[in-house]
Design a protein around this motif. Structure first.
Motif, mmCIF file in Angstrom:
data_model
loop_
_atom_site.group_PDB
_atom_site.id
_atom_site.type_symbol
_atom_site.label_atom_id
_atom_site.label_comp_id
_atom_site.label_asym_id
_atom_site.label_seq_id
_atom_site.Cartn_x
_atom_site.Cartn_y
_atom_site.Cartn_z
ATOM 1 N N TYR A 80 37.251 31.259 38.873
ATOM 2 C CA TYR A 80 36.773 32.248 39.847
ATOM 3 C C TYR A 80 36.871 33.667 39.260
ATOM 4 C CZ TYR A 80 35.494 33.436 44.664
ATOM 5 O OH TYR A 80 34.816 33.848 45.778
ATOM 6 N N LEU A 81 37.943 33.947 38.531
ATOM 7 C CA LEU A 81 38.076 35.271 37.911
ATOM 8 C C LEU A 81 37.010 35.483 36.831
ATOM 9 C CD1 LEU A 81 41.958 35.380 37.630
ATOM 10 C CD2 LEU A 81 40.545 36.860 39.061
ATOM 11 N N LYS A 82 36.668 34.431 36.068
ATOM 12 C CA LYS A 82 35.575 34.550 35.101
ATOM 13 C C LYS A 82 34.255 34.846 35.808
ATOM 14 C CE LYS A 82 37.568 31.466 31.617
ATOM 15 N NZ LYS A 82 37.415 30.155 30.917
ATOM 16 N N LEU A 83 34.027 34.201 36.952
ATOM 17 C CA LEU A 83 32.803 34.457 37.724
ATOM 18 C C LEU A 83 32.756 35.907 38.185
ATOM 19 C CD1 LEU A 83 30.285 33.733 39.367
ATOM 20 C CD2 LEU A 83 31.780 32.819 41.142
ATOM 21 N N LEU A 84 33.858 36.429 38.694
ATOM 22 C CA LEU A 84 33.863 37.818 39.169
ATOM 23 C C LEU A 84 33.632 38.784 38.016
ATOM 24 C CD1 LEU A 84 36.845 37.635 41.679
ATOM 25 C CD2 LEU A 84 34.410 37.645 42.213
ATOM 26 N N ARG A 85 34.201 38.492 36.856
ATOM 27 C CA ARG A 85 33.957 39.352 35.696
ATOM 28 C C ARG A 85 32.476 39.299 35.298
ATOM 29 N NH1 ARG A 85 36.693 41.310 31.005
ATOM 30 N NH2 ARG A 85 35.315 41.325 29.191
ATOM 31 N N THR A 86 31.896 38.102 35.289
ATOM 32 C CA THR A 86 30.466 37.969 34.966
ATOM 33 C C THR A 86 29.607 38.718 35.980
ATOM 34 O OG1 THR A 86 30.920 35.797 34.012
ATOM 35 C CG2 THR A 86 28.625 36.314 34.519
ATOM 36 N N LYS A 87 29.965 38.655 37.256
ATOM 37 C CA LYS A 87 29.202 39.363 38.292
ATOM 38 C C LYS A 87 29.266 40.876 38.076
ATOM 39 C CE LYS A 87 28.726 39.727 43.327
ATOM 40 N NZ LYS A 87 27.362 39.246 43.363
ATOM 41 N N MET A 88 30.454 41.389 37.746
ATOM 42 C CA MET A 88 30.565 42.827 37.501
ATOM 43 C C MET A 88 29.752 43.240 36.274
ATOM 44 S SD MET A 88 34.453 43.961 38.450
ATOM 45 C CE MET A 88 35.287 42.795 37.391
ATOM 46 N N GLU A 89 29.802 42.440 35.206
ATOM 47 C CA GLU A 89 29.029 42.769 34.007
ATOM 48 C C GLU A 89 27.531 42.723 34.292
ATOM 49 O OE1 GLU A 89 30.331 39.968 31.160
ATOM 50 O OE2 GLU A 89 32.186 41.046 30.658
ATOM 51 N N PHE A 90 27.095 41.753 35.093
ATOM 52 C CA PHE A 90 25.664 41.650 35.410
ATOM 53 C C PHE A 90 25.188 42.877 36.193
ATOM 54 C CE2 PHE A 90 22.288 40.415 38.361
ATOM 55 C CZ PHE A 90 21.334 39.938 37.474
ATOM 56 N N HIS A 91 25.947 43.271 37.219
ATOM 57 C CA HIS A 91 25.521 44.415 38.022
ATOM 58 C C HIS A 91 25.685 45.728 37.263
ATOM 59 C CE1 HIS A 91 24.692 42.261 41.719
ATOM 60 N NE2 HIS A 91 25.812 41.569 41.560
ATOM 61 N N THR A 92 26.602 45.771 36.287
ATOM 62 C CA THR A 92 26.707 46.972 35.459
ATOM 63 C C THR A 92 25.499 47.107 34.535
ATOM 64 O OG1 THR A 92 29.112 46.757 35.503
ATOM 65 C CG2 THR A 92 28.179 48.185 33.818
ATOM 66 N N LYS A 93 25.064 46.000 33.934
ATOM 67 C CA LYS A 93 23.877 46.043 33.078
ATOM 68 C C LYS A 93 22.598 46.225 33.881
ATOM 69 C CE LYS A 93 25.795 43.019 29.493
ATOM 70 N NZ LYS A 93 25.627 41.706 28.796
ATOM 71 N N VAL A 124 17.902 35.395 30.739
ATOM 72 C CA VAL A 124 19.084 34.846 30.055
ATOM 73 C C VAL A 124 20.362 35.240 30.801
ATOM 74 C CG1 VAL A 124 20.424 34.908 27.927
ATOM 75 C CG2 VAL A 124 17.944 34.798 27.821
ATOM 76 N N GLU A 125 20.448 36.511 31.240
ATOM 77 C CA GLU A 125 21.646 36.952 31.956
ATOM 78 C C GLU A 125 21.778 36.223 33.300
ATOM 79 O OE1 GLU A 125 21.205 41.132 32.260
ATOM 80 O OE2 GLU A 125 21.514 41.514 30.113
ATOM 81 N N MET A 126 20.645 35.970 33.968
ATOM 82 C CA MET A 126 20.704 35.216 35.233
ATOM 83 C C MET A 126 21.143 33.778 34.994
ATOM 84 S SD MET A 126 17.578 36.485 37.650
ATOM 85 C CE MET A 126 17.561 38.128 38.338
ATOM 86 N N PHE A 127 20.701 33.184 33.880
ATOM 87 C CA PHE A 127 21.163 31.838 33.540
ATOM 88 C C PHE A 127 22.686 31.817 33.365
ATOM 89 C CE2 PHE A 127 16.829 30.506 31.714
ATOM 90 C CZ PHE A 127 16.547 29.799 32.857
ATOM 91 N N ASP A 128 23.222 32.803 32.646
ATOM 92 C CA ASP A 128 24.676 32.860 32.448
ATOM 93 C C ASP A 128 25.396 33.049 33.779
ATOM 94 O OD1 ASP A 128 24.150 32.626 29.767
ATOM 95 O OD2 ASP A 128 24.240 34.780 29.384
ATOM 96 N N TYR A 129 24.861 33.927 34.624
ATOM 97 C CA TYR A 129 25.448 34.191 35.940
ATOM 98 C C TYR A 129 25.480 32.913 36.767
ATOM 99 C CZ TYR A 129 26.317 37.030 40.174
ATOM 100 O OH TYR A 129 26.850 37.579 41.297
ATOM 101 N N LEU A 130 24.321 32.228 36.832
ATOM 102 C CA LEU A 130 24.230 31.003 37.625
ATOM 103 C C LEU A 130 25.117 29.910 37.044
ATOM 104 C CD1 LEU A 130 22.864 29.629 40.031
ATOM 105 C CD2 LEU A 130 20.945 29.047 38.549
ATOM 106 N N GLU A 131 25.291 29.886 35.720
ATOM 107 C CA GLU A 131 26.159 28.884 35.095
ATOM 108 C C GLU A 131 27.601 29.054 35.567
ATOM 109 O OE1 GLU A 131 26.777 25.574 32.792
ATOM 110 O OE2 GLU A 131 24.849 26.569 33.099
#
Length: 980
Positions: A80-93, A124-131
């Protein structure tokens, strides 16, 4: 929390509170924090992301820390913490995307800035997010026991609650991914996007399965309406399939009542309040005797008239106030209705506008479809023009050949025509000469005729005068007639020759006319051919110009492709270097973790054998040699990265395993070799870390050498050889018989143990009842299964040993083979003894547990001990076996069956222990505060005593293992003074 972020326009207060929470010590608290933080990122103020980015590294460290726990909420919190980090990185980019991911199609196009490269990267970033979302989804489901109704329990709902946010994110990410892939397929070739399509299909199947499983859970049915994905994934190769795509919509039912019912509810509440107020005032005026005695009217009849009038006026006033209040309420209701009608009109207008936009989008898509068809036609026309250009070039080449042939033919015709003109001139000259000769003959004939006329006239005039000369004249006349005949013959021959000449001249003139016509036809053909040739030259020059233009365009595209390929190759090299550095970094972390575990006090209780250490060291040495070869290949050819990375990961795993096994072996070895072995393990780990650190630096990657690691492994192997047992005190010629005896004794011990377990089970069924019978039946049943699994393993081991002996003895006898391979034979004998002894001890422990005299822990220890003994037997049997042997596969399957049966024994023992202990729960409800405090102090004293006793028992266990190792060495023929 959400309202607080909007109130203060940030999340400073939230993080100031979170920093004081023990998130690293309480997994459930960390899980609930992740849920709340996920909600804040979705529904909180937009500045929540900016205020939270600074804590991203802390979340990563916490995720890495919780990832070391394999049970409970540890893995859940890590993912879950990895998901939250990925979400923050996605919205930052991608700052255009809001936290709840709700965007229109126009906003999605603006996010990519109409650039196909941006759309490609965004996909590609959405694929990583959804993964990451799907990983959390699957981990939560795998942590639940789906055979029970987990969604109605508090534990299940605690784990399922965050999945509502995950479902909301996944629905939007899936919708945007489909739209972006259709957009990419309209701009890029299908082969370029093959990887995107494969990744989408994999995520589509996972998301469809998870949505289906979630929709069947009772917990989600009352909180959220989960959409169902289509049966088949979209076909991106067909552009019209985009119109068939339906965006999944997640519906969250509203808990409050509708606005239309609110005024009626308020009115009812107002009437109720007014009625209660009227009743209270009625009681105040008329007294409470009415409620006590409803048939007593004396107090009412005794009221005077003034009080009644005052009461009536008061009631009229209240009625008037209520009417005014009712009118105000009606006016407010009317205003609310007007506002609702206005809102409905606005919504209808918005709906009409949306329909208009939809129609425009359909028209635009139709226009784009038409334009696409035109482009396809233009492409076909271009291909036809290319083919026609090739055909024209071929025809032009053929026409050039034909023109050269016609030119040669024309030269021949010109030469023939010149020859004919020369011949014609000669014939004309001959005809002129003949005509002149004919004229001379005619003049001579005329002159002769004149002369004859004159002579005749003279003869007639002088016939009479010259009679005397008549004869002379007759002779002259005869002579003249002869001459005339000669002249006439000559004239006839000349006339005949003239006729012949005229005939020849006529034929020559006909030939000349025919040749003139032929030459004229040739001139016309030459003119037509010259015109056609000029036209072909013009067409050819035009086609050459267009071909030159296309060639320049193709050269430009080729240069662009080459530059893009160079950029891609550079990027590939950077990614390969980054991948190598990441793998080396993870491998270094793995070796450092092994070194840290060697220093961990909890590792002191771990022990190992020298044989296992030697097998691990041998595997690590072979892997180090392969790593050296693949590293040299990678330095000469960068495309060999695919073979370097797996070898690097295996190297780290085997070296770490060797270090831990060496540390475990040192715990049961004598002091001096144990110290040397432990020092060599630390040195080997340090050299491995240095080598992996050198691989991470591009400047030192080429000079990195693992020879020092190989040398350390060789020294560890040497010490392991010294620690191996020196053999049993048995003659080598008796080893073969001893193997058979021990295997037979092991089989007999297992059969005896099985019979005793059956006997104990029958006694338990006859004498026990209730929970005790249930526990005993479960434990003895699992023990019976373990004995059966061990019996199967012993039979498989016998078959494998028989196969090994038959394949390796050659012309020698089995006893000679056993004597030749004495070390292997002694390992078999030792393992067989351990299995038979373990089976006997476990049956005794089970008997004591059933009788109530033993402990559950003793039974669990015995089951683990017999599993270790069978593992030793399997390892000793498969040392000399062929890796493709069928009996080896059967032995491995039997080994897995023993492990499963052991796990079943441990599980049934734990379950029986917990079931028995549930009966002994203490009841503190009747105790006073002083008694509870007294009991608490006694419990603390007991805890300290047990901790002290546990420490002493651990020290005793270590000493016992050392002594066991020494005694086992003496019993198996080790040298007592030991060259360690």
């Amino acid at each position: 929390c959400i309202l607080g972020t909007h109130h203060e326009k940030g999340a400073q207060t939230f993080w100031s509170v979170v920093n004081r929470l023990p998130l690293s010590g309480n997994a459930v608290l960390c899980w609930k924090f992740c849920h709340v933080f996920h909600k804040l990122l979705r529904d909180g103020h937009s500045n929540v992301l900016k205020d939270s980015v600074r804590y991203k590294n802390e979340l990563s460290d916490m995720s890495r820390m919780w990832g070391h726990l394999s049970e409970g909420y540890g893995q859940l919190c890590s993912i879950y913490l990895k998901l939250l980090r990925t979400k923050m990185e996605f919205h930052t980019k991608n700052p255009r995307f809001p936290g709840n991911l709700q965007m229109s199609d126009r906003q999605l196009d603006e996010a990519g800035e109409n650039d196909v490269n941006n759309f490609f990267q965004l996909t590609v970033e959405m694929f990583d997010y959804l993964e990451c979302e799907l990983n959390l989804f699957q981990t939560v489901f795998s942590s639940l026991d789906m055979s029970r109704s987990v969604s109605v329990t508090a534990t299940g709902q605690c784990r399922l609650a965050p999945l509502i946010q995950v479902i909301l994110d996944c629905s939007h990410l899936y919708d945007y991914t489909v739209k972006l892939l259709f957009k990419l397929h309209s701009c890029l070739p299908a082969d370029t996007l093959q990887g995107h399509r494969d990744r989408f299909l994999e995520q589509f199947r996972k998301l469809k399965d998870l949505f289906y499983r979630s929709s069947n859970l009772q917990y989600f049915k009352r909180l959220i309406q989960i959409p169902q994905l289509p049966e088949h994934p979209p076909n991106f190769l067909r552009a019209s399939a985009l119109s068939e795509h339906i965006s999944p919509v997640v519906v969250i039912p509203a808990e409050a009542s509708s606005p239309d019912n609110e005024p009626i509810t308020d009115l009812v509440e107002m009437d109720t309040a007014s009625q209660s107020l009227f009743d209270n005032k009625f009681d105040d005026i008329f007294g409470s005797s009415f409620s006590c005695d409803p048939f007593n009217f004396n107090s009412q009849n005794g009221m005077n008239k003034e009080d009644k009038d005052r009461l009536i006026e008061q009631l009229y006033g209240e009625i008037t106030a209520l009417k005014e209040e009712l009118e105000n309420f009606k006016a407010e209701s009317a205003r609310g209705a007007v506002q609702l009608r206005g809102r409905a009109s606005e919504l209808e207008a918005e709906l009409a506008e949306q329909q208009h936009l939809k129609q425009q989008a359909q028209d635009e898509s139709e226009f784009l479809r038409t334009e696409l068809e035109e482009l396809k036609k233009q492409r076909e026309d271009t291909e036809k023009a290319q083919r026609s250009l090739t055909e024209i070039e071929r025809r032009a080449q053929a026409n050039e050949q034909r023109y050269s042939k016609l030119k040669e033919k024309y030269s021949e015709l010109v030469q023939n025509h010149a020859d004919l003109l020369r011949k014609n001139a000669e014939v004309t000259k001959q005809v002129t000469v003949a005509r002149q000769a004919q004229g001379d003959v005619e003049r001579e004939k005329k002159e002769l005729e004149d002369s004859f006329q004159r002579v005749s006239e003279q003869a007639q005039r002088k016939s009479q005068e010259q009679a005397e000369v008549l004869e002379t004249l007759k002779r002259e006349l005869a002579a003249s007639r002869q001459e005339l005949q000669v002249l006439q013959s000559t004239l006839e021959s000349s006339t005949q020759a003239g006729v012949e000449q005229n005939t020849r001249i006529a034929s020559l003139e006909q030939e000349r006319d025919r040749l003139s016509q032929t030459a004229e036809q040739h001139r016309e053909e030459m003119a037509a051919l010259q015109a056609e040739l000029q036209q072909l030259r013009d067409t050819l020059s035009h086609k050459q110009e267009s071909s030159r233009t296309e060639l320049k365009m193709l050269q430009t595209q080729l240069r662009d492709k080459e530059s893009a390929e160079q950029a891609l190759q550079q990027r590939l090299a950077e990614e390969q270097l980054s991948l190598l550095q990441g793998t080396a970094r993870e491998a270094e972390r793995m070796v450092q973790d092994a070194l840290a575990r060697m220093e961990d006090p909890a590792h002191v209780s771990c022990t190992g054998s020298a044989d296992c250490l030697l097998s691990r060291t041998l595997a690590a040495s072979e892997c180090t040699e392969r790593l050296r070869d693949t590293h040299s290949k990678y330095l000469s050819d960068c495309t060999a990265m695919g073979s370097l990375l797996p070898c690097l990961a295996l190297f780290a795993h085997l070296v770490s395993d060797t270090l831990l096994q060496g540390s475990a072996t040192s715990h049961v070895a004598p002091v001096e070799p144990a110290d040397r072995l432990l020092e060599l393990c630390k040195q080997c780990g340090s050299e491995a870390v240095s080598y992996l650190s050198a691989l991470q630096n591009p400047a030192t990657a080429a000079s990195a050498d693992c020879s020092l690691v190989t040398a350390c492994l060789g020294q560890i192997s040497t010490i392991g050889e010294e620690l191996r047992p020196r053999g049993l005190d048995v003659k080598q010629e008796e080893l073969g018989d001893l193997v058979d005896k021990e295997m037979a004794a092991t089989a007999a011990a297992i059969e005896t143990a099985s019979a005793r377990i059956e006997e104990m089970l029958s006694k338990a069924r006859a004498g026990d009842t209730g929970i005790k019978l249930e526990v005993n039946e479960r434990i003895l049943g699992s023990c019976t299964g373990l004995m059966q699994a061990i019996h199967v393993l012993v039979l498989a081991s016998k078959d494998l040993q028989r196969e090994i002996v038959e394949s390796g003895r050659g012309a020698a006898s089995p006893k000679e083979f056993y004597a030749k391979n004495s070390r292997w034979t002694e390992g078999l004998i030792s393992a067989s003894k351990a299995v038979g002894w373990g089976a006997t001890v476990m049956v005794d422990a089970a008997d004591l547990v059933v009788q109530g005299k033993g402990t559950f822990e003793e039974l669990m220890v015995c089951s683990r001990e017999i599993a270790a003994s069978t593992a030793q037997l399997v390892a000793a049997s498969k040392v000399k076996a062929d890796k493709d042997s069928t009996n080896l596969c059967k032995l491995q399957q039997a080994s897995r069956g023993v492990n499963q049966a052991t796990a079943s024994v441990v599980a049934s023992t734990k379950a029986g222990k917990s079931q028995v202990e549930e009966k002994d729960n203490m009841d503190f409800s009747s105790m006073t505060l002083t008694q509870i405090k007294r009991q608490e102090m006694d419990s603390q004293v007991r805890v300290l005593e047990l901790e002290n006793q546990l420490q002493k028992e651990r020290q005793k266990l270590g000493e016992l293992r050392k002594k066991h190792y020494e005694l086992a060495g003496v019993a198996e023929g080790w040298e007592e003074d030991g060259e360690w």
